[in-house]
Scaffold this active site. Sequence first.
Site, PDB file in Angstrom:
ATOM      1  N   ASP A   1      -4.965  -8.050  -4.120  1.00 11.13           N
ATOM      2  CA  ASP A   1      -5.117  -9.062  -3.453  1.00 11.13           C
ATOM      3  C   ASP A   1      -5.294 -10.433  -3.929  1.00 11.13           C
ATOM      4  O   ASP A   1      -4.746 -11.567  -3.857  1.00 11.13           O
ATOM      5  CB  ASP A   1      -6.175  -8.744  -2.556  1.00 11.13           C
TER       6      ASP A   1
ATOM      7  N   CYS B   1     -10.191  -2.729  -9.998  1.00 10.35           N
ATOM      8  CA  CYS B   1      -9.669  -1.522  -9.443  1.00 10.35           C
ATOM      9  C   CYS B   1      -8.133  -1.991  -8.810  1.00 10.35           C
ATOM     10  O   CYS B   1      -7.574  -1.140  -8.040  1.00 10.35           O
ATOM     11  CB  CYS B   1     -10.369  -1.166  -8.412  1.00 10.35           C
TER      12      CYS B   1
ATOM     13  N   GLU C   1     -11.706 -10.276  -4.777  1.00 12.34           N
ATOM     14  CA  GLU C   1     -10.144 -10.407  -4.767  1.00 12.34           C
ATOM     15  C   GLU C   1      -9.838 -11.672  -3.851  1.00 12.34           C
ATOM     16  O   GLU C   1      -8.512 -11.649  -3.525  1.00 12.34           O
ATOM     17  CB  GLU C   1      -9.927  -9.048  -3.796  1.00 12.34           C
TER      18      GLU C   1
ATOM     19  N   HIS D   1       0.917  -1.111   0.085  1.00  9.37           N
ATOM     20  CA  HIS D   1       0.053  -0.109  -0.074  1.00  9.37           C
ATOM     21  C   HIS D   1       0.816   1.429   0.203  1.00  9.37           C
ATOM     22  O   HIS D   1       0.445   2.325  -0.557  1.00  9.37           O
ATOM     23  CB  HIS D   1      -0.640  -0.068   1.375  1.00  9.37           C
TER      24      HIS D   1
HETATM   25  C1  PEP Z   1      -6.922  -4.966  -4.470  1.00  7.95           C
HETATM   26  O1  PEP Z   1      -6.778  -5.873  -3.584  1.00  7.95           O
HETATM   27  O2  PEP Z   1      -6.674  -4.929  -5.770  1.00  7.95           O
HETATM   28  C2  PEP Z   1      -7.430  -3.447  -4.013  1.00  7.95           C
HETATM   29  C3  PEP Z   1      -7.969  -2.567  -5.102  1.00  7.95           C
HETATM   30  O3  PEP Z   1      -7.608  -3.194  -2.758  1.00  7.95           O
HETATM   31  P1  PEP Z   1      -6.348  -2.690  -1.917  1.00  7.95           P
HETATM   32  O4  PEP Z   1      -5.156  -2.589  -2.812  1.00  7.95           O
HETATM   33  O5  PEP Z   1      -6.860  -1.803  -1.060  1.00  7.95           O
HETATM   34  O6  PEP Z   1      -6.263  -4.170  -1.019  1.00  7.95           O
HETATM   35 MG    MG Z   2      -7.737  -5.386  -1.687  1.00  7.69          MG
END
Ligand code: PEP
Ligand code: MG
Length: 851
Positions: free
Chosen positions: A735, A782, A711, A469
């Site tokens: 994920d 996403c 995910e 992140h």
């Molecule tokens: C993902 O897992 O692709 C996602 C968009 O959520 P995050 O990266 O916040 O876990």
């Molecule tokens: Mg995620």
Amino acid sequence: MVGIVIVSHSKKLAEGVRELAAQMVQGKVPLAVAAGIDDPENPLGTDAMQVYEAIASVYSDEGVIVLMDLGSALMSAEMALEFLPEELRDKVHLCEAPLVEGAIAAAVAAAAGSHIQQVMAEARGALVAKATQLGVAYNLTPLVPAPLSASPEEVRSLEEPETKKIHITVRNKLGLHARPAAKFVATAARFQSQIKVQNITKSTELVRADSINQVSTLGVRQGHELAITATGSDADEALAALQALVETNFGEVLPDVETQRRPDTQIHIPSSHHFLQGIPASNGVAIAPVFLYRPTPIDIQQYHVDDVEAEWQRLQVAIQIAHEEIEAVFSQASIQIGDAEAAIFDAHLLFLEDPVVLEAVQQRIFEQHYNAEAAWQAVVDELANNYRSIEDSYLQERVADVVDVGQRVLRLLTRFQSHIRISDDSHINFNLCEPAILIATDLSPSDTARLDPAKVLGICTTSGSPISHSAIIARRLGIPAIVGLPPEILQVADNTRLALDGESGRVWIEPEPDIQTALEAKRNAQQVAYQQALATAFSPAMTRDQKQIGVFANIGSIFDTQAALNLGAEGVGLFRTEFLYLERTTPPTEEEQLAVYQSIAQLLDTRPFIIRTLDVGGDKPIPYLNFPHETNPFLGWRGIRFCLDHPDIFKTQLRAILKASLGHQIKIMFPMIATVQEIQAAKAILKEVQAQLSQAGIPFDENMEVGIMVETPSAVVLADKLAAEVDFFSLGTNDLSQYVMAADRTHPRVAALVDALHPAVLRMIQQTVQAAHQAGIWVGLCGELAADPLAAPILLGLGLDEVSLNPQAIPGFKQAIAQLTMAQAQTIVASAMDQDSAADVRELIRKLSQH
Ligand code: PEP
Ligand code: MG
């Protein structure tokens, strides 16, 4: 009736104690066990969550007494108390009584209907009977620590075996600096014999060869002569091994650094220029002075301890965890920079195992009754001063290593002392006057989120991975970043000029003018390309044959929203609301959240706005939510799992979202859905909140769409069933890739596996898209995949209805779509599905996109 909880490192031991106690009282007393950990390889240990559950299982208003064996059992029990609601906590008592006798005495007293204080007193007095029988005077004062056992040295001195000796000259370039010293100590420690070493050239004393600090302080340089002695049964083998090590220059090869690095495909620089290679995490070029982030030193207090054994155990636990942390850093460093360079962390590990250090700390705790922090700090300070006093610039640099390891242990100790998992008190407090490139070992997502791109022009870290992140945030902020750099980067002095290329993952210290010129040219070229892409960013993403795909932004705050719109976002496809929960001591209130959602909704007007409900856990722990320590946080109490267990927090957020929804196109999205029951439970809570609002006459958008993140692999497999429950899917490939490939998304050593372009992940996406369309719902994506410059044809060809990505990547994505036809994209997808690896898919896209 008073309940009893037995906490032990060993499940067998605890079960045995329970059996004994239960037999005494014919099973009348509620007895629960919290023992062992869920690790078949290493089952001894305690877990606060288990203790919490055990307490809950025997809890009544009469109270609960918790008996523990030792060490971390106490910490787990103390931590478990923190998880309990305050009103219940007062009724739960941790008892210092001996485990076996105490549990039996407590059970008998509880069965007789005694109140909690009597039960505690009975447990505490449990040894009296045994002592009386054995004719030993006994009172209830704390036990005197057992004398320290004789050291192997003392035992051996009684036998006086023959001492063998060799003389040898050190030939490697830097002598016994940290890495060779680490190898020397590790080799010496493999043998039973007592090994000592002396620097003849500097006429030093003979010191223990199994102590990294003593060996390092010999100040051995190239050309120095060593005398090594060994006393014991394997003295000859030990000396032979040490001789071989020294003669092979500690395995040091001194290759031309350039030959070890990946070929530079981006900029042409003379091969004589030295650079450090890391993992590219955020594109862009930065040239600026360095700001080295050093965590704030920990302020510790010295106090007297009575229970020295418990204090020593506390230190042991902290050292063990520090060991695990350093091992993780070590393994990621070896993959990125090679074992030889990463061996610096070996020296850190050896420091933690150094018998001389440990004996000195033990002596302070057991004899002087120091608390663990004070004892540890005193020894670390002493050692650092020893290094400082040596006239050897290399050894003086080792002070940083000693202090680093020392602080790591102290931080862990102070965390345990406060009984709860607190956030690291080493938060960055950047007071940058001038724009700079930030260097750190690691940055948490919240640290990164607070960076000001006008001040922090680039980020270099020694740990991390491109889809952590923190890296995602760096990209969102448009800050070039490189992760997984070799530790040398941490030696760079503040204000040294640095150049970094986020695309190739290279860093130059004090760059030569020609490198600077080449990088500046690259930066200009990137800016021109970006401006070109920006010029068409406000048009829809339309292929040459007029197929459109929606392009939305991933945001984490209000501030990202306007920036996203300026970059051509058609709305927000993912609002990571967890960022509202970071950097605070309590969850945001309904009003605070409502204000944020309303402000963003106003900026977006009637454009789609997907709000993802709280997705904590994984690499986004929130200290005040009292997360227990998890062995696998990404497989743990994350996202919807946490929210369903905390309906209060969940409902507050849902209320705020609903209240903001009227007159806008807000959609709600639940993260980490793995089962049909989870989405049904989440929807039921949403319905309940909607009903309450309706009853109170508070308006909201009653037709608001509800979707889920896809995910987890189970969500893909169950996509047909889940599609029947919701209005849309959004694929979270960050994920999904880590779960499909069984590779931690934050772990640099497995970073290559967590590539969403791997055919295994692409097939999962394809399956999800097909299931969604068959069920008549729309599906977006996403994950960071959408921001990958190569991914556009794949995402288009897979039939996704929309993508949501980092705002900075939107113009480039739209530009890529405009150059494609649907048929071309579908051809690429068809071949991609048949490839063997992500690398093959990348190669294929490059090849086919040119036609
Ligand atoms: C993902 O897992 O692709 C996602 C968009 O959520 P995050 O990266 O916040 O876990
Ligand atoms: Mg995620």
